[in-house]
Structure formats: C-alpha cells, structure tokens
Design a protein around this motif. Structure first.
Motif, PDB file in Angstrom:
ATOM      1  N   ASP A 174       0.815  -1.209   0.000  1.00  0.00           N
ATOM      2  CA  ASP A 174       0.000   0.000   0.000  1.00  0.00           C
ATOM      3  C   ASP A 174       0.847   1.257   0.000  1.00  0.00           C
ATOM      4  N   ASN A 175       1.881   1.288   0.830  1.00  0.00           N
ATOM      5  CA  ASN A 175       2.707   2.484   0.972  1.00  0.00           C
ATOM      6  C   ASN A 175       4.030   2.291   0.243  1.00  0.00           C
ATOM      7  N   PRO A 176       4.361   3.159  -0.698  1.00  0.00           N
ATOM      8  CA  PRO A 176       5.635   2.991  -1.416  1.00  0.00           C
ATOM      9  C   PRO A 176       6.823   3.290  -0.518  1.00  0.00           C
ATOM     10  N   VAL A 177       7.917   2.584  -0.763  1.00  0.00           N
ATOM     11  CA  VAL A 177       9.166   2.841  -0.053  1.00  0.00           C
ATOM     12  C   VAL A 177       9.798   4.100  -0.647  1.00  0.00           C
ATOM     13  N   LYS A 178      10.053   5.078   0.202  1.00  0.00           N
ATOM     14  CA  LYS A 178      10.564   6.370  -0.263  1.00  0.00           C
ATOM     15  C   LYS A 178      12.091   6.343  -0.252  1.00  0.00           C
ATOM     16  N   ILE A 179      12.682   6.533  -1.426  1.00  0.00           N
ATOM     17  CA  ILE A 179      14.132   6.455  -1.604  1.00  0.00           C
ATOM     18  C   ILE A 179      14.618   7.779  -2.181  1.00  0.00           C
ATOM     19  N   ALA A 180      15.508   8.447  -1.486  1.00  0.00           N
ATOM     20  CA  ALA A 180      16.114   9.695  -1.965  1.00  0.00           C
ATOM     21  C   ALA A 180      17.510   9.390  -2.482  1.00  0.00           C
ATOM     22  N   GLU A 223       7.107  -6.762  -6.764  1.00  0.00           N
ATOM     23  CA  GLU A 223       5.731  -6.496  -6.350  1.00  0.00           C
ATOM     24  C   GLU A 223       5.641  -5.352  -5.347  1.00  0.00           C
ATOM     25  N   ARG A 224       6.730  -4.627  -5.164  1.00  0.00           N
ATOM     26  CA  ARG A 224       6.750  -3.572  -4.152  1.00  0.00           C
ATOM     27  C   ARG A 224       6.816  -2.205  -4.825  1.00  0.00           C
ATOM     28  N   ARG A 225       6.004  -1.299  -4.334  1.00  0.00           N
ATOM     29  CA  ARG A 225       5.972   0.049  -4.881  1.00  0.00           C
ATOM     30  C   ARG A 225       7.129   0.864  -4.306  1.00  0.00           C
ATOM     31  N   ALA A 255      14.109  16.455   1.007  1.00  0.00           N
ATOM     32  CA  ALA A 255      13.914  15.105   0.486  1.00  0.00           C
ATOM     33  C   ALA A 255      14.561  14.065   1.394  1.00  0.00           C
ATOM     34  N   ILE A 256      15.726  14.383   1.966  1.00  0.00           N
ATOM     35  CA  ILE A 256      16.378  13.470   2.907  1.00  0.00           C
ATOM     36  C   ILE A 256      15.524  13.301   4.150  1.00  0.00           C
ATOM     37  N   THR A 257      14.936  14.399   4.620  1.00  0.00           N
ATOM     38  CA  THR A 257      14.132  14.352   5.839  1.00  0.00           C
ATOM     39  C   THR A 257      12.929  13.439   5.685  1.00  0.00           C
ATOM     40  N   PHE A 258      12.289  13.446   4.515  1.00  0.00           N
ATOM     41  CA  PHE A 258      11.071  12.662   4.310  1.00  0.00           C
ATOM     42  C   PHE A 258      11.346  11.304   3.676  1.00  0.00           C
ATOM     43  N   ALA A 259      12.584  10.964   3.419  1.00  0.00           N
ATOM     44  CA  ALA A 259      12.902   9.666   2.832  1.00  0.00           C
ATOM     45  C   ALA A 259      12.957   8.591   3.900  1.00  0.00           C
ATOM     46  N   GLU A 260      12.935   7.350   3.470  1.00  0.00           N
ATOM     47  CA  GLU A 260      13.114   6.206   4.358  1.00  0.00           C
ATOM     48  C   GLU A 260      14.506   5.595   4.172  1.00  0.00           C
ATOM     49  N   VAL A 261      14.950   5.521   2.933  1.00  0.00           N
ATOM     50  CA  VAL A 261      16.295   5.047   2.614  1.00  0.00           C
ATOM     51  C   VAL A 261      16.942   6.079   1.694  1.00  0.00           C
ATOM     52  N   VAL A 262      18.198   6.369   1.937  1.00  0.00           N
ATOM     53  CA  VAL A 262      18.940   7.345   1.146  1.00  0.00           C
ATOM     54  C   VAL A 262      20.081   6.629   0.431  1.00  0.00           C
ATOM     55  N   LEU A 263      20.190   6.865  -0.877  1.00  0.00           N
ATOM     56  CA  LEU A 263      21.309   6.361  -1.663  1.00  0.00           C
ATOM     57  C   LEU A 263      22.311   7.495  -1.829  1.00  0.00           C
ATOM     58  N   LEU A 264      23.478   7.359  -1.228  1.00  0.00           N
ATOM     59  CA  LEU A 264      24.539   8.346  -1.373  1.00  0.00           C
ATOM     60  C   LEU A 264      25.416   7.930  -2.552  1.00  0.00           C
ATOM     61  N   VAL A 265      25.230   8.628  -3.663  1.00  0.00           N
ATOM     62  CA  VAL A 265      25.934   8.296  -4.897  1.00  0.00           C
ATOM     63  C   VAL A 265      27.249   9.060  -4.931  1.00  0.00           C
ATOM     64  N   MET A 266      28.349   8.330  -5.143  1.00  0.00           N
ATOM     65  CA  MET A 266      29.685   8.929  -5.199  1.00  0.00           C
ATOM     66  C   MET A 266      30.392   8.482  -6.468  1.00  0.00           C
ATOM     67  N   ASP A 267      31.206   9.368  -6.989  1.00  0.00           N
ATOM     68  CA  ASP A 267      32.051   9.022  -8.136  1.00  0.00           C
ATOM     69  C   ASP A 267      33.128   8.057  -7.654  1.00  0.00           C
ATOM     70  N   ALA A 268      33.169   6.863  -8.238  1.00  0.00           N
ATOM     71  CA  ALA A 268      34.103   5.836  -7.774  1.00  0.00           C
ATOM     72  C   ALA A 268      35.555   6.247  -7.958  1.00  0.00           C
ATOM     73  N   THR A 269      35.817   7.181  -8.850  1.00  0.00           N
ATOM     74  CA  THR A 269      37.200   7.617  -9.052  1.00  0.00           C
ATOM     75  C   THR A 269      37.635   8.633  -8.005  1.00  0.00           C
ATOM     76  N   LYS A 346      16.844  -4.565   2.145  1.00  0.00           N
ATOM     77  CA  LYS A 346      17.425  -5.115   3.371  1.00  0.00           C
ATOM     78  C   LYS A 346      17.620  -4.001   4.401  1.00  0.00           C
ATOM     79  N   VAL A 347      18.119  -2.845   3.959  1.00  0.00           N
ATOM     80  CA  VAL A 347      18.278  -1.707   4.868  1.00  0.00           C
ATOM     81  C   VAL A 347      16.921  -1.228   5.367  1.00  0.00           C
ATOM     82  N   HIS A 348      15.924  -1.198   4.481  1.00  0.00           N
ATOM     83  CA  HIS A 348      14.580  -0.748   4.885  1.00  0.00           C
ATOM     84  C   HIS A 348      13.986  -1.676   5.937  1.00  0.00           C
ATOM     85  N   ASP A 349      14.163  -2.981   5.768  1.00  0.00           N
ATOM     86  CA  ASP A 349      13.643  -3.928   6.763  1.00  0.00           C
ATOM     87  C   ASP A 349      14.374  -3.781   8.093  1.00  0.00           C
ATOM     88  N   ASP A 350      15.700  -3.605   8.050  1.00  0.00           N
ATOM     89  CA  ASP A 350      16.452  -3.396   9.296  1.00  0.00           C
ATOM     90  C   ASP A 350      16.048  -2.095   9.968  1.00  0.00           C
TER      91      ASP A 350
END
Length: 497
Positions: A174-180, A223-225, A255-269, A346-350
């Motif tokens: 019912d409720n989508p997982v919010k990812i920033a 099957e997850r929103r 957006a970080i404040t209202f998110a549930e999981v945050v993806l911190l994207v970094m340049d691998a170089t 996995k992070v969301h469940d933890d």
C-alpha cells in the motif's frame, strides 16, 4: 486512508474523553463513574495532518464468563484486531494496577503496534505514575491530559511513527518505499534513476547541476511500490552563493528528511570527499537508512582492491554507520545494477525492525556480563531495564542507576553490540539512558526539623552525646571565656606547693 486507532484500557482512565478530544466534538458520553461505555463507538478524528478512524472501547475487565463484563471485553478485543494501532491508556494518578499488567500482556501477544499513553498527567501528581508505566514493557509512555489537551504533540509524533511500523507485505504493497538519491553534483544520480527505470526519464549530461528540483518518480520493483526522488547535487555551503542553488539545496535536504532510505551516490574515481562525509553524517543525524553507491565503476582499474579500501575507509571515518552496505555499479553499462534494490530493501527492513522486550533484556544481561559498565567516582553504573520505544530508526531507552554518568564509550559499546546481536548493520540506532528521579537524592533530601523549632523558625539543636562517648564542646559565642592570664605570686616560684 485514515489510520484506524483503537483506544483501549481499564475502566475510568479517560478513554472516552480522549476519543472526544481527537474527534473534536463530544460524541461519547463521559462520566466519573466507571463502565459508562459498553459498545464499540466509531468516529472520525484528526490530529495535526493525520486523519484518524477512531474506535472507543469499553473498559477492560479480566473476566471470561458469559457476564456483561465478559461480553464487553470481547468487544474490546475485536476492536484491537480491527485497528491498525492500539492506544493503551493508563491512569497516571493511580499508577500501574494489576489489571493494567494483565491488559499489557494481552496486547504484547497481538501483532499490533501499541502506543502507551499515561492520561491525567497534568501537574506533578501524575509524574510518578507516568514513569511507573515503563514497567509494562510497551515502550516509553506519553504523558497526556485528555481533559486539558496536553501532550497532543507528543501523541501525534508517536502516531506518525507507529502508522508505518507495520512492515508486513500487505503494508508495503500500500505504501511505497521512499528512496532519496543524493550526492555531489555530476556524481551520476539522474543516470542511475534512468538505469533503474529503463528509460530516459530524467535529463542527464556532462554538465554539473542539471537537476534543480527534487523530482519524485513512482516505480514498481517486483511487487513492491517505490518512490524514487532524484535531487540536486549538494555542494559545500561556502560555495553556494546563488539564490536558486540555495533553494535547490533546501529541497534536497527536505527530500532526505522525508525519505526512508537514502542512496549516497559517489564518483568511484573520487569517493569520500569532504562533502560526501557531511552528507552521510546528515543522513545519520536524520535517522534514515543509508546505502553507499559507487557509480562509474567501469572507470576503476583495480576493482577488488579499490572496493576493499573503500569499505575500510568508510568504517574508519564513519564509525556510527559501521556496516553500511556498499554497492559498486555502472549505470552506463548496467554492471552490478541488480545488486542495488535487494540491498535497499534489506536496509529498509532493518530500519523498521522491532525487537521484543524480552529478547532485548536477555541481550542486555549478556552484554553487561561480558563487559560491565566502568566505575565512576568509585561507584558503578548499573543498567536495569531496556525497551524499544519506536522503530524507523530503532530507538531504545535504557534505565540505569546514575544514568547521567554513563560514559559515551559504553553507550557506543551497547550500540555496536545491538548491531551485531540483532543483525542491524549500518542502521542508525538511538539509545537514551534514563533514571527514575529520586526526590531524596543527595543534595535534595529535606532537612528534619523539630516541630517547635519549625514553628519558631529556629533549627533543631543537636542533643549532647552521653557521658563516655565524647565531650560536648562549648562554643565561644555562648560561654564567657575566663581570663587565663595569671599575676605572678608574691611568694615566687618556690612559694607554690
């Protein structure tokens, strides 16, 4: 969809008064006599911006026959099964009664989020009862006054935290997982969103700062929103000068404040620059789940050694986020892209984990036995009891003697042990240490005075010790000193016998 809230408790604790308070009008009959409410009463209410479907119940009685009280109890149990959240109300002025303990045991056996409210807590008369409610093992009680409207802000926060805490599959549908998705400019955030969606949904390019607004995108993984929120790149505060960029930065932080999981994207170089560390620290302080994403992995020459070095560096510079998953991928080629979403969930469940109070206190006994708290000023801090007050993130309260003197190092030991014992890597964990206030603590003990002295305003005088057990000293202010100077005798020294 409104949150279905069942207000439960023993008779005459103020359930109907709270029902009327949340409904905004007098729907239920209220009287000082217990047992006025008998049937389940439904009503619509609102607290803040949260819509509520209220269920008022009869006072709980510990009977199981065919009497009227037993039938009222069955109605209360049906209301609990029907509701999303149970609001368990106790009387702060009377404290915890045996019937409260029986009802708390019944609530613990049901798979429902429970909010514990200590009603009639206005003034000092209800403080002791509110603290005593911790012994029910249902988390931190919220001190409220349904009659005067006190504690409604705290109750709103608890309802908001409890509403998404049902992390079963039905709720996730019912409720989508919010990812920033956040990071520095030109780290590959929009490219990653397009790769996950399989289409050019967002504008990308080699120029930095293309994205200005926080763009939400609804998506379904399996099957997850999911709601992906692409954000503008965050630069150091000193470099943000233009008004438009300041607004973009505020939108990203929101957006970080209202998110549930945050993806911190970094340049691998060029990973883990100062701004990356500041973003990760902000996510931890906001209490959100975190996943490190090393983008542009196809440009790395020695992937195995680089990944190992990155994980070691992450554990060193961000010890409060030890164990945070690291996903190295390439959005351009799709390499390792399939590893991202399993790690996110996995992070969301933890992050949504709830630990049973019994398991938590068994762990606490073993943790203290393995490593006792250090002695402070010659006296040891004694942990007594622990309970989880809420999830998202997992928040715990520890009751201990001399809680204010528990070292931060021992608190960190408990957090790390919690991560290891309950498999919560990288999730922000909050541990609050409290102790029951003692009015007779050192420095606060009231002085004992003689009634006559109290009436006259003079302190009571101490009794003289008995003979043979010490001499009573005379103070120079109450006794006249004798003149100890002697005139020389006429007979001289030899005349004295």
């Amino acid at each position: 969809m409104p949150l279905r809230l069942a207000i439960v408790g023993r008779p005459n604790v103020g359930k109907s008064t709270l029902f009327n308070r949340l409904a905004g009008k007098k729907l239920a009959i209220v009287d000082d006599r217990p047992g006025v409410t008998r049937d389940r009463r439904y009503g619509e209410g609102r607290l803040g911006d949260l819509d509520l479907a209220l269920i008022d119940t009869a006072g709980f009685e510990d009977v199981a026959d065919e009497s009227l009280e037993a039938r009222m109890r069955r109605q209360t149990e049906l209301a609990i099964d029907e509701a999303d959240v149970a609001l368990f109300v106790v009387d702060a002025r009377e404290g915890v009664t045996p019937l409260d303990e029986v009802f708390a045991e019944i609530l613990r056996k049901r798979d429902k989020p429970v909010i514990l409210a200590a009603n009639k807590a206005e003034g000092r008369a209800g403080e002791a009862g509110a603290l005593e409610a911790f012994s029910l093992g249902l988390g931190e009680p919220i001190a409220i006054s349904a009659e005067h409207g006190e504690g409604m802000v705290e109750l709103f926060d608890a309802l908001v935290a409890a509403a998404p805490s049902e992390d079963d599959q039905e709720d996730d549908g019912d409720n989508p997982v919010k990812i920033a998705i956040v990071g520095r400019p030109n780290a590959g955030k929009s490219t990653l969103v397009n790769a996950l969606l399989g289409e050019d949904r967002l504008l990308t390019g080699p120029e930095a700062g293309i994205t200005r607004d926080a763009i939400p995108v609804d998506w379904t993984w399996g099957e997850r929103r999911v709601r992906l929120v692409d954000t503008a790149g965050l630069r150091r505060k000193a470099k943000v000068q233009e008004k438009l960029e300041k607004l973009s930065t505020q939108d990203t932080i929101r957006a970080i404040t209202f998110a549930e999981v945050v993806l911190l994207v970094m340049d691998a170089t060029h990973p883990f620059e100062i701004q990356d560390l500041q973003i990760a620290d902000l996510v931890e302080r906001e209490g959100r789940g975190l996943v490190f994403v090393l983008a542009k992995w196809d440009l790395v020459e020695n992937p195995g050694a680089t990944l190992k070095e990155f994980i070691e560096e992450a554990n060193r510079v961000l010890p409060q986020l030890r164990g945070t998953p690291v996903i190295a991928l390439s959005a351009e080629t799709g390499r390792h892209l399939d590893r991202l979403m399993p790690a996110v969930f996995k992070v969301h469940d933890d992050w949504s984990t709830k630990v049973k109070t019994r398991d938590l206190n068994d762990w606490l006994a073993l943790a203290v036995q393995r490593h006792p708290p250090p002695a402070v000023n010659g006296r040891r801090v004694k942990p007594k009891y622990m309970a989880q007050t809420k999830a998202r993130p997992p928040t715990f309260v520890l009751f201990a003697s001399r809680a204010a003197q528990l070292p931060d190092s021992y608190r960190r030991y408990l957090v790390n042990s919690l991560r290891e014992s309950f498999d919560l890597p990288g999730v922000p964990i909050r541990v609050t240490v409290k102790s029951n206030s003692n009015p007779y603590a050192e420095g606060d003990r009231p002085s004992t005075t003689d009634p006559a002295a109290k009436a006259s305003g003079r302190p009571k005088t101490k009794a003289k010790p008995a003979a043979g057990k010490g001499r009573a000293t005379r103070t120079p202010t109450t006794h006249k000193l004798r003149n100890t100077s002697r005139k020389p005798s006429k007979a001289g020294p030899k005349g004295r016998r």
